[in-house]
Design a protein around this motif. Structure first.
Motif, PDB file in Angstrom:
ATOM      1  N   GLY A 147       3.281  17.814 -12.741  1.00  0.00           N
ATOM      2  CA  GLY A 147       2.265  16.893 -12.246  1.00  0.00           C
ATOM      3  C   GLY A 147       2.211  15.572 -12.988  1.00  0.00           C
ATOM      4  O   GLY A 147       2.148  14.510 -12.365  1.00  0.00           O
ATOM      5  N   GLU A 148       2.225  15.613 -14.315  1.00  0.00           N
ATOM      6  CA  GLU A 148       2.106  14.367 -15.081  1.00  0.00           C
ATOM      7  C   GLU A 148       3.301  13.452 -14.826  1.00  0.00           C
ATOM      8  O   GLU A 148       3.144  12.236 -14.670  1.00  0.00           O
ATOM      9  CB  GLU A 148       1.978  14.678 -16.572  1.00  0.00           C
ATOM     10  N   GLN A 149       4.510  14.046 -14.787  1.00  0.00           N
ATOM     11  CA  GLN A 149       5.702  13.236 -14.528  1.00  0.00           C
ATOM     12  C   GLN A 149       5.663  12.627 -13.132  1.00  0.00           C
ATOM     13  O   GLN A 149       6.029  11.463 -12.932  1.00  0.00           O
ATOM     14  CB  GLN A 149       6.973  14.087 -14.681  1.00  0.00           C
ATOM     15  N   ARG A 150       5.203  13.398 -12.146  1.00  0.00           N
ATOM     16  CA  ARG A 150       5.136  12.884 -10.782  1.00  0.00           C
ATOM     17  C   ARG A 150       4.137  11.737 -10.670  1.00  0.00           C
ATOM     18  O   ARG A 150       4.397  10.733  -9.998  1.00  0.00           O
ATOM     19  CB  ARG A 150       4.746  14.013  -9.824  1.00  0.00           C
ATOM     20  N   LEU A 151       3.011  11.874 -11.340  1.00  0.00           N
ATOM     21  CA  LEU A 151       2.002  10.810 -11.321  1.00  0.00           C
ATOM     22  C   LEU A 151       2.527   9.551 -12.016  1.00  0.00           C
ATOM     23  O   LEU A 151       2.345   8.433 -11.516  1.00  0.00           O
ATOM     24  CB  LEU A 151       0.720  11.287 -11.998  1.00  0.00           C
ATOM     25  N   GLU A 152       3.189   9.740 -13.150  1.00  0.00           N
ATOM     26  CA  GLU A 152       3.726   8.587 -13.868  1.00  0.00           C
ATOM     27  C   GLU A 152       4.796   7.890 -13.029  1.00  0.00           C
ATOM     28  O   GLU A 152       4.839   6.650 -12.947  1.00  0.00           O
ATOM     29  CB  GLU A 152       4.319   9.014 -15.210  1.00  0.00           C
ATOM     30  N   GLY A 153       5.661   8.681 -12.386  1.00  0.00           N
ATOM     31  CA  GLY A 153       6.692   8.096 -11.537  1.00  0.00           C
ATOM     32  C   GLY A 153       6.094   7.279 -10.405  1.00  0.00           C
ATOM     33  O   GLY A 153       6.565   6.179 -10.092  1.00  0.00           O
ATOM     34  N   ALA A 154       5.044   7.804  -9.775  1.00  0.00           N
ATOM     35  CA  ALA A 154       4.398   7.098  -8.666  1.00  0.00           C
ATOM     36  C   ALA A 154       3.743   5.800  -9.140  1.00  0.00           C
ATOM     37  O   ALA A 154       3.806   4.766  -8.463  1.00  0.00           O
ATOM     38  CB  ALA A 154       3.360   8.000  -8.006  1.00  0.00           C
ATOM     39  N   LEU A 155       3.116   5.832 -10.300  1.00  0.00           N
ATOM     40  CA  LEU A 155       2.498   4.626 -10.845  1.00  0.00           C
ATOM     41  C   LEU A 155       3.550   3.564 -11.177  1.00  0.00           C
ATOM     42  O   LEU A 155       3.317   2.361 -10.991  1.00  0.00           O
ATOM     43  CB  LEU A 155       1.681   4.973 -12.098  1.00  0.00           C
ATOM     44  N   ARG A 156       4.717   4.011 -11.635  1.00  0.00           N
ATOM     45  CA  ARG A 156       5.785   3.066 -11.929  1.00  0.00           C
ATOM     46  C   ARG A 156       6.328   2.443 -10.642  1.00  0.00           C
ATOM     47  O   ARG A 156       6.752   1.284 -10.635  1.00  0.00           O
ATOM     48  CB  ARG A 156       6.907   3.754 -12.708  1.00  0.00           C
ATOM     49  N   VAL A 157       6.332   3.201  -9.556  1.00  0.00           N
ATOM     50  CA  VAL A 157       6.730   2.641  -8.259  1.00  0.00           C
ATOM     51  C   VAL A 157       5.742   1.557  -7.845  1.00  0.00           C
ATOM     52  O   VAL A 157       6.125   0.479  -7.372  1.00  0.00           O
ATOM     53  CB  VAL A 157       6.819   3.742  -7.181  1.00  0.00           C
ATOM     54  N   ALA A 158       4.448   1.855  -8.015  1.00  0.00           N
ATOM     55  CA  ALA A 158       3.415   0.869  -7.686  1.00  0.00           C
ATOM     56  C   ALA A 158       3.600  -0.404  -8.513  1.00  0.00           C
ATOM     57  O   ALA A 158       3.457  -1.524  -8.004  1.00  0.00           O
ATOM     58  CB  ALA A 158       2.030   1.460  -7.909  1.00  0.00           C
ATOM     59  N   SER A 184       0.843  -1.194   0.000  1.00  0.00           N
ATOM     60  CA  SER A 184       0.000   0.000   0.000  1.00  0.00           C
ATOM     61  C   SER A 184       0.882   1.249   0.000  1.00  0.00           C
ATOM     62  O   SER A 184       1.699   1.440   0.898  1.00  0.00           O
ATOM     63  CB  SER A 184      -0.914  -0.005   1.232  1.00  0.00           C
ATOM     64  N   ILE A 185       0.709   2.094  -1.017  1.00  0.00           N
ATOM     65  CA  ILE A 185       1.538   3.289  -1.205  1.00  0.00           C
ATOM     66  C   ILE A 185       0.638   4.520  -1.278  1.00  0.00           C
ATOM     67  O   ILE A 185      -0.432   4.471  -1.890  1.00  0.00           O
ATOM     68  CB  ILE A 185       2.355   3.184  -2.510  1.00  0.00           C
ATOM     69  N   ILE A 186       1.069   5.609  -0.674  1.00  0.00           N
ATOM     70  CA  ILE A 186       0.342   6.875  -0.813  1.00  0.00           C
ATOM     71  C   ILE A 186       1.279   7.940  -1.372  1.00  0.00           C
ATOM     72  O   ILE A 186       2.493   7.879  -1.185  1.00  0.00           O
ATOM     73  CB  ILE A 186      -0.255   7.372   0.524  1.00  0.00           C
ATOM     74  N   MET A 187       0.689   8.905  -2.084  1.00  0.00           N
ATOM     75  CA  MET A 187       1.438  10.064  -2.548  1.00  0.00           C
ATOM     76  C   MET A 187       0.553  11.301  -2.469  1.00  0.00           C
ATOM     77  O   MET A 187      -0.490  11.360  -3.122  1.00  0.00           O
ATOM     78  CB  MET A 187       1.927   9.911  -3.985  1.00  0.00           C
ATOM     79  N   PRO A 188       0.930  12.301  -1.661  1.00  0.00           N
ATOM     80  CA  PRO A 188       0.172  13.555  -1.653  1.00  0.00           C
ATOM     81  C   PRO A 188       0.400  14.306  -2.961  1.00  0.00           C
ATOM     82  O   PRO A 188       1.487  14.257  -3.540  1.00  0.00           O
ATOM     83  CB  PRO A 188       0.774  14.316  -0.467  1.00  0.00           C
ATOM     84  N   PHE A 189      -0.640  14.981  -3.422  1.00  0.00           N
ATOM     85  CA  PHE A 189      -0.553  15.728  -4.674  1.00  0.00           C
ATOM     86  C   PHE A 189      -1.126  17.115  -4.426  1.00  0.00           C
ATOM     87  O   PHE A 189      -2.331  17.274  -4.227  1.00  0.00           O
ATOM     88  CB  PHE A 189      -1.344  15.009  -5.778  1.00  0.00           C
ATOM     89  N   ALA A 190      -0.246  18.124  -4.433  1.00  0.00           N
ATOM     90  CA  ALA A 190      -0.675  19.453  -4.029  1.00  0.00           C
ATOM     91  C   ALA A 190      -0.687  20.482  -5.148  1.00  0.00           C
ATOM     92  O   ALA A 190      -1.419  21.464  -5.080  1.00  0.00           O
ATOM     93  CB  ALA A 190       0.227  19.960  -2.892  1.00  0.00           C
ATOM     94  N   SER A 191       0.125  20.286  -6.181  1.00  0.00           N
ATOM     95  CA  SER A 191       0.187  21.271  -7.257  1.00  0.00           C
ATOM     96  C   SER A 191       0.414  20.562  -8.583  1.00  0.00           C
ATOM     97  O   SER A 191       0.816  19.397  -8.625  1.00  0.00           O
ATOM     98  CB  SER A 191       1.322  22.274  -7.012  1.00  0.00           C
ATOM     99  N   GLN A 192       0.201  21.288  -9.669  1.00  0.00           N
ATOM    100  CA  GLN A 192       0.350  20.701 -11.002  1.00  0.00           C
ATOM    101  C   GLN A 192       1.768  20.823 -11.547  1.00  0.00           C
ATOM    102  O   GLN A 192       2.041  20.349 -12.649  1.00  0.00           O
ATOM    103  CB  GLN A 192      -0.634  21.355 -11.968  1.00  0.00           C
ATOM    104  N   GLU A 193       2.664  21.459 -10.799  1.00  0.00           N
ATOM    105  CA  GLU A 193       4.033  21.611 -11.256  1.00  0.00           C
ATOM    106  C   GLU A 193       4.650  20.222 -11.494  1.00  0.00           C
ATOM    107  O   GLU A 193       4.768  19.426 -10.568  1.00  0.00           O
ATOM    108  CB  GLU A 193       4.861  22.369 -10.216  1.00  0.00           C
TER     109      GLU A 193
END
Length: 283
Positions: free
Chosen positions: A16-27, A5-14
């Motif tokens: 954003g797409e790269q951060r989301l993709e990176g987190a999904l790859r960690v999952a 189980s992994i969580i990632m806070p998301f506060a800004s769009q700076e």
């Protein structure tokens, strides 16, 4: 310990797409579930005292404006999240399934409180590297209240498959906690190197003690030491990581409020500011 189980806070769009993709790859790497937490606040939290000074109708209008603005601001990010899930064939969590999954959550509340709460029932907390190099609200909350390992990801890193891992070791509790929590990661690595300043070589448990412990987990390591230079330990660790072509650093972590109390605190700050690779940290 397994990472499920992994969580990632998301506060800004700076980034954003790269951060989301990176987190999904960690999952995907851990075959785990990811919860993206978008913590947002309405007028009630932003202006608690003003509520007594204006009419209910006017206050509700302000609250709606705030919430609509936040919703519109995150619309693109949520769309990117859904597109990335489709791209990587990642779906909503299904009870009883072992498949990789991910969900987006809009939560009203302060980000630090949300990270502290959700962190207690997660195995890993992903924190994007701060834009200004300082410790973020999310990082502080994760260190002080989460009690779980923290993966600090470079904001534009969209892959995660660490083969060479460097352990920054000085024999302290935080470093030991970080190593213990990183066992699932270390077992998958092709190369693990324990790096210590000569100043801490005799501090117990030593590099040799750690190597013996990890060998019992079927993890073979190399041990390196570097000459200690006053106030430059963090920079030296990053130099060694670069020389090793390391993909990730495992290290103890201390929050901002404890930096002046901990010898290793300045190293935490330097790693957070200057590292170009992920950091696996724990207090």
């Amino acid at each position: 310990m397994s990472i499920r189980s992994i969580i990632m806070p998301f506060a800004s769009q700076e980034d954003g797409e790269q951060r989301l993709e990176g987190a999904l790859r960690v999952a995907q790497f851990f075959n785990a579930h990811l919860d993206v937490l978008h913590a947002q606040t309405g007028a009630e939290k932003l202006m608690p005292s003003e509520r007594r000074l204006v009419s209910r109708k006017f206050y509700d209008q302000i609250d709606k404006l705030v919430r609509d603005y936040v919703h519109d601001d995150m619309a693109q990010a949520k769309q990117s999240f859904e597109q990335l899930r489709t791209q990587y064939s990642i779906h909503d969590e299904i009870s009883g399934s072992d498949a990789v999954s991910a969900n987006w959550h809009d939560i009203f509340g302060y980000r630090g409180e949300v990270v502290a709460e959700w962190g207690k029932v997660s195995d890993l907390i992903i924190i994007p590297q701060s834009l200004n190099g300082q410790t973020s609200v999310s990082f502080e909350a994760a260190v002080n209240h989460g009690g779980k390992p923290i993966l600090v990801m470079p904001r534009k890193q969209t892959h995660f498959a660490p083969e060479t891992i460097m352990i920054a070791w000085n024999g302290d509790n935080a470093g030991a906690n970080a190593v213990n929590s990183a066992l699932p990661l270390l077992k998958k690595a092709k190369q693990v190197v324990v790096v210590t300043s000569e100043k801490y070589l005799s501090k117990k448990p030593t590099q040799v003690d750690l190597a013996r412990y990890l060998a019992r987990h079927k993890i073979e390591v190399e041990c390196l030491a570097f000459a200690h230079k006053s106030r430059k330990t963090g920079a030296q660790l990053l130099e060694v990581a670069s020389e090793l072509n390391a993909d990730l650093i495992v290290s103890g972590a201390f929050s901002h409020q404890n930096l002046h109390q901990k010898v290793f605190g300045g190293v935490t700050q330097k790693l957070l500011m200057r590292s170009v690779i992920p950091l696996w940290m724990m207090s």
